[in-house]
Design an enzyme around this catalytic site. Structure first.
Site, short mmCIF file in Angstrom:
data_model
loop_
_atom_site.label_atom_id
_atom_site.label_comp_id
_atom_site.label_asym_id
_atom_site.label_seq_id
_atom_site.Cartn_x
_atom_site.Cartn_y
_atom_site.Cartn_z
N ASP A 1 -5.56 -3.81 -2.57
CA ASP A 1 -4.58 -3.42 -1.56
C ASP A 1 -4.03 -4.61 -0.80
O ASP A 1 -4.80 -5.41 -0.23
CB ASP A 1 -5.25 -2.44 -0.59
N SER B 1 0.83 -1.20 0.00
CA SER B 1 0.00 0.00 0.00
C SER B 1 0.87 1.25 0.00
O SER B 1 1.72 1.41 -0.87
CB SER B 1 -0.96 -0.05 1.20
#
Length: 297
Positions: free
Chosen positions: A169, A45
């Site tokens: 993610d 991320s």
């Protein structure tokens, strides 16, 4: 200061945490001042955003990241007001924001680098494959789509379709990608977790504190388990974060204080650090509370 000796290759592990990624800027500055440098980098991320710039130019990364984060705002990373969000949701059906703002940040920071092969250090970006439900370690090919995939927060950003996979993610399963760094060949790890490592949030009393509390605990659980397992085989240097603040991962209004506080905390920790073989030096969890009575009392 004594030099910190770590077995090579040294893997830098950069965790996710949205706007809390500013913490990693202070950590990287403290590490660079003590000549602790990576041989490989893996990120999840926002850690993949910071990690890509680190892998592109390790020496210049602390200063470049500081400049980029100083201009980071919520409206830049999550563009559009409520009407735009509703329009995006109606069109895409899975998310509120386009990832165009983040793509612009990456284009600026990467200075034209488009492929993993253009980076100076081996780099891995961790995402989650929606078809298999497993982490995906992206190490080659187009760079920006891989980072966008690693940063595709469910419900916030759109998934990224890459090489036949639908990617989200990586923080969902591997917010602190310790296993992935070992798989890339690291013989020692330096972990840059940005969910206030080493500190336990207080019991929440407000909405902001509630969001921070559960986000922190959810992301920390995987790191607690994996750090202990990795430390049985290699040195794991787990940098401390600054004291816990009521900052949610979508709040970019505290960047300067997060950078400064993490720099101070990491520097003090590194000045006292002595590495003597495999083990966990520092750690993700705060101190466990002492129980002064049985639950049955």
């Amino acid at each position: 200061m004594r030099p910190i000796s770590l077995p090579a290759p040294v893997g830098f592990v950069l965790g996710g945490g949205g706007s809390l990624g500013a913490i990693q800027v202070g950590m990287l500055r403290a590490l660079a001042e003590r000549d602790v440098v990576p041989d490989l980098v893996v990120g999840t991320s926002v850690g993949s955003v910071n990690g890509a710039l680190l892998a592109l130019d390790p020496a210049a990364a602390p200063a470049r990241l500081a400049a980029i984060w100083a201009r980071m705002t919520r409206s830049r990373v999550f563009p559009g007001g409520p009407v735009s969000q509703l329009r995006t949701l109606r069109r895409g059906r899975t998310h509120l924001f386009r990832n165009t703002g983040l793509a612009e940040v990456l284009a600026e920071g990467l200075s034209g680098a488009r492929d993993f092969a253009e980076l100076r250090l081996p780099f891995g970006a961790v995402a989650v494959d929606a078809h298999t439900g497993l982490p995906a370690l992206l190490r080659s090919g187009p760079l920006v789509p891989a980072i966008l995939a690693s940063s595709a927060i469910p419900g916030i950003y759109p998934p990224v379709h890459l090489a036949g996979r639908v990617l989200y993610d990586g923080g969902v399963l591997a917010n602190v990608p310790i296993r992935q760094a070992l798989a890339m060949g690291a013989r020692s790890l330096v972990v840059l977790d940005c969910t206030f490592p080493g500190h336990l949030p207080t019991v929440p009393r407000t909405l902001a504190e509630t969001l921070l509390f559960w986000a922190t605990l959810g992301m920390r659980n995987q790191a607690v388990l994996e750090a202990d397992l990795a430390a049985a085989a290699v040195p794991v240097v787990y940098l401390p974060g600054p004291p816990v603040q009521a900052v949610t991962p979508l709040d970019f209004g505290h960047t300067a204080e997060l950078v400064a506080a993490s720099y101070e905390a990491s520097g003090s920790f590194l000045d006292e650090l002595r590495v003597a073989g495999p083990g966990l030096y520092g750690g993700p969890a705060g101190p466990a509370p002492e129980l002064d009575r049985d639950f049955g009392d």
